[in-house]
Motif scaffolding. Sequence first.
Motif, mmCIF file in Angstrom:
data_model
loop_
_atom_site.group_PDB
_atom_site.id
_atom_site.type_symbol
_atom_site.label_atom_id
_atom_site.label_comp_id
_atom_site.label_asym_id
_atom_site.label_seq_id
_atom_site.Cartn_x
_atom_site.Cartn_y
_atom_site.Cartn_z
ATOM 1 N N MET A 1 2.009 -22.007 -8.228
ATOM 2 C CA MET A 1 1.526 -20.262 -7.795
ATOM 3 C C MET A 1 1.445 -20.425 -6.374
ATOM 4 S SD MET A 1 1.904 -18.390 -10.242
ATOM 5 C CE MET A 1 0.760 -17.362 -11.205
ATOM 6 N N GLN A 2 1.902 -19.391 -5.730
ATOM 7 C CA GLN A 2 1.675 -18.871 -4.303
ATOM 8 C C GLN A 2 0.978 -18.196 -4.072
ATOM 9 O OE1 GLN A 2 5.435 -19.379 -2.191
ATOM 10 N NE2 GLN A 2 4.742 -17.985 -0.454
ATOM 11 N N THR A 3 0.288 -17.857 -2.993
ATOM 12 C CA THR A 3 -0.755 -16.926 -2.654
ATOM 13 C C THR A 3 -0.341 -16.122 -1.320
ATOM 14 O OG1 THR A 3 -2.824 -18.145 -3.479
ATOM 15 C CG2 THR A 3 -3.099 -16.033 -2.084
ATOM 16 N N GLU A 4 -0.344 -14.629 -1.676
ATOM 17 C CA GLU A 4 0.130 -14.049 -0.288
ATOM 18 C C GLU A 4 -1.047 -13.022 -0.194
ATOM 19 O OE1 GLU A 4 3.594 -11.886 1.904
ATOM 20 O OE2 GLU A 4 4.051 -13.255 0.063
ATOM 21 N N VAL A 5 -1.244 -12.530 1.068
ATOM 22 C CA VAL A 5 -2.234 -11.414 1.333
ATOM 23 C C VAL A 5 -1.527 -10.461 1.843
ATOM 24 C CG1 VAL A 5 -4.401 -10.659 2.299
ATOM 25 C CG2 VAL A 5 -4.406 -12.941 1.257
ATOM 26 N N ILE A 6 -1.388 -9.271 1.652
ATOM 27 C CA ILE A 6 -0.710 -8.076 2.233
ATOM 28 C C ILE A 6 -1.508 -7.109 2.496
ATOM 29 C CG2 ILE A 6 1.081 -6.397 1.789
ATOM 30 C CD1 ILE A 6 2.210 -8.496 -0.180
ATOM 31 N N LYS A 7 -1.652 -6.665 3.694
ATOM 32 C CA LYS A 7 -2.188 -5.383 4.228
ATOM 33 C C LYS A 7 -1.747 -4.197 3.781
ATOM 34 C CE LYS A 7 -5.548 -7.413 6.810
ATOM 35 N NZ LYS A 7 -7.079 -7.277 6.599
ATOM 36 N N ILE A 8 -2.595 -3.092 3.318
ATOM 37 C CA ILE A 8 -1.686 -2.059 2.841
ATOM 38 C C ILE A 8 -2.489 -0.649 3.659
ATOM 39 C CG2 ILE A 8 -1.460 -0.594 0.815
ATOM 40 C CD1 ILE A 8 -1.878 -3.104 -0.846
ATOM 41 N N LYS A 9 -1.854 0.240 3.894
ATOM 42 C CA LYS A 9 -2.200 1.505 4.660
ATOM 43 C C LYS A 9 -2.263 2.468 3.583
ATOM 44 C CE LYS A 9 -2.067 3.717 9.119
ATOM 45 N NZ LYS A 9 -0.781 3.619 10.172
ATOM 46 N N GLY A 10 -2.907 3.593 3.174
ATOM 47 C CA GLY A 10 -2.800 4.756 2.803
ATOM 48 C C GLY A 10 -3.687 4.782 1.400
ATOM 49 N N MET A 11 -4.361 3.449 1.002
ATOM 50 C CA MET A 11 -5.392 3.698 -0.264
ATOM 51 C C MET A 11 -6.666 4.296 0.309
ATOM 52 S SD MET A 11 -4.810 0.009 -2.028
ATOM 53 C CE MET A 11 -5.840 -1.078 -0.736
ATOM 54 N N THR A 12 -7.053 5.244 -0.531
ATOM 55 C CA THR A 12 -8.257 6.019 -0.417
ATOM 56 C C THR A 12 -9.361 5.981 -1.647
ATOM 57 O OG1 THR A 12 -7.323 7.981 -1.086
ATOM 58 C CG2 THR A 12 -6.937 7.665 1.226
ATOM 59 N N CYS A 13 -9.026 5.610 -2.569
ATOM 60 C CA CYS A 13 -9.644 5.535 -3.661
ATOM 61 C C CYS A 13 -9.561 4.534 -4.642
ATOM 62 C CB CYS A 13 -9.522 7.068 -4.591
ATOM 63 S SG CYS A 13 -7.906 7.359 -5.155
ATOM 64 N N MET A 14 -10.117 4.639 -6.051
ATOM 65 C CA MET A 14 -9.988 3.514 -6.892
ATOM 66 C C MET A 14 -8.579 4.050 -7.593
ATOM 67 S SD MET A 14 -12.072 1.163 -6.572
ATOM 68 C CE MET A 14 -11.475 0.226 -7.830
ATOM 69 N N GLY A 15 -8.366 5.052 -7.790
ATOM 70 C CA GLY A 15 -6.884 5.441 -8.429
ATOM 71 C C GLY A 15 -5.963 4.833 -7.572
ATOM 72 N N CYS A 16 -5.781 4.792 -6.139
ATOM 73 C CA CYS A 16 -4.739 4.161 -5.310
ATOM 74 C C CYS A 16 -4.847 2.363 -5.682
ATOM 75 C CB CYS A 16 -5.216 4.159 -3.835
ATOM 76 S SG CYS A 16 -5.194 5.972 -3.465
ATOM 77 N N VAL A 17 -6.152 1.851 -5.691
ATOM 78 C CA VAL A 17 -6.226 0.612 -6.042
ATOM 79 C C VAL A 17 -5.647 0.219 -7.477
ATOM 80 C CG1 VAL A 17 -7.949 -1.197 -6.838
ATOM 81 C CG2 VAL A 17 -8.298 0.209 -4.857
ATOM 82 N N ASN A 18 -5.792 0.986 -8.590
ATOM 83 C CA ASN A 18 -5.269 0.869 -9.816
ATOM 84 C C ASN A 18 -3.758 0.967 -9.819
ATOM 85 O OD1 ASN A 18 -7.717 0.282 -11.004
ATOM 86 N ND2 ASN A 18 -8.035 2.531 -11.589
ATOM 87 N N SER A 19 -3.096 1.859 -9.049
ATOM 88 C CA SER A 19 -1.499 1.882 -8.790
ATOM 89 C C SER A 19 -0.934 0.586 -8.305
ATOM 90 C CB SER A 19 -1.259 3.314 -7.824
ATOM 91 O OG SER A 19 -2.007 4.464 -8.462
ATOM 92 N N VAL A 20 -1.704 0.186 -7.132
ATOM 93 C CA VAL A 20 -1.127 -0.944 -6.510
ATOM 94 C C VAL A 20 -1.279 -2.023 -7.392
ATOM 95 C CG1 VAL A 20 -1.457 -2.550 -4.630
ATOM 96 C CG2 VAL A 20 -1.571 -0.101 -4.186
ATOM 97 N N LYS A 21 -2.314 -2.150 -8.176
ATOM 98 C CA LYS A 21 -2.462 -3.504 -8.989
ATOM 99 C C LYS A 21 -1.705 -3.286 -10.361
ATOM 100 C CE LYS A 21 -6.167 -5.699 -11.653
ATOM 101 N NZ LYS A 21 -6.175 -7.015 -11.041
ATOM 102 N N SER A 22 -1.182 -2.250 -10.673
ATOM 103 C CA SER A 22 -0.318 -1.933 -11.964
ATOM 104 C C SER A 22 1.034 -2.145 -11.501
ATOM 105 C CB SER A 22 -0.432 -0.536 -12.452
ATOM 106 O OG SER A 22 0.273 -0.074 -13.445
ATOM 107 N N VAL A 23 1.645 -1.734 -10.278
ATOM 108 C CA VAL A 23 2.987 -1.803 -10.019
ATOM 109 C C VAL A 23 3.140 -3.363 -9.668
ATOM 110 C CG1 VAL A 23 3.459 0.280 -9.324
ATOM 111 C CG2 VAL A 23 2.790 -1.283 -7.579
ATOM 112 N N LEU A 24 2.199 -4.213 -9.126
ATOM 113 C CA LEU A 24 2.467 -5.330 -8.780
ATOM 114 C C LEU A 24 2.316 -6.241 -10.066
ATOM 115 C CD1 LEU A 24 0.504 -5.669 -5.594
ATOM 116 C CD2 LEU A 24 2.877 -5.911 -5.739
ATOM 117 N N GLU A 25 1.411 -5.904 -10.894
ATOM 118 C CA GLU A 25 1.456 -7.047 -12.087
ATOM 119 C C GLU A 25 2.639 -6.707 -13.159
ATOM 120 O OE1 GLU A 25 -2.608 -6.158 -13.727
ATOM 121 O OE2 GLU A 25 -3.599 -7.700 -12.337
#
Length: 69
Positions: A1-25
Amino acid sequence: MQTEVIKIKGMTCMGCVNSVKSVLEKIPGVGSADVSLEQKQVTIQYDAATTQSSQLKDAIAGAGFEVVN
């Protein structure tokens, strides 16, 4: 497994966090996506043999957020 950290602009709430997590998973080869609203970033564990870094960034952008280089 490889690890990558990606900076994200535009997240303002936990709904945003869940959206990002969902599309990546949903991407084959992604083991985990740890999204931090405070740090405005995601730490992704993925199988580099099946997943490209560009796929991860494209998925974030497709969810409506900006990837910061």
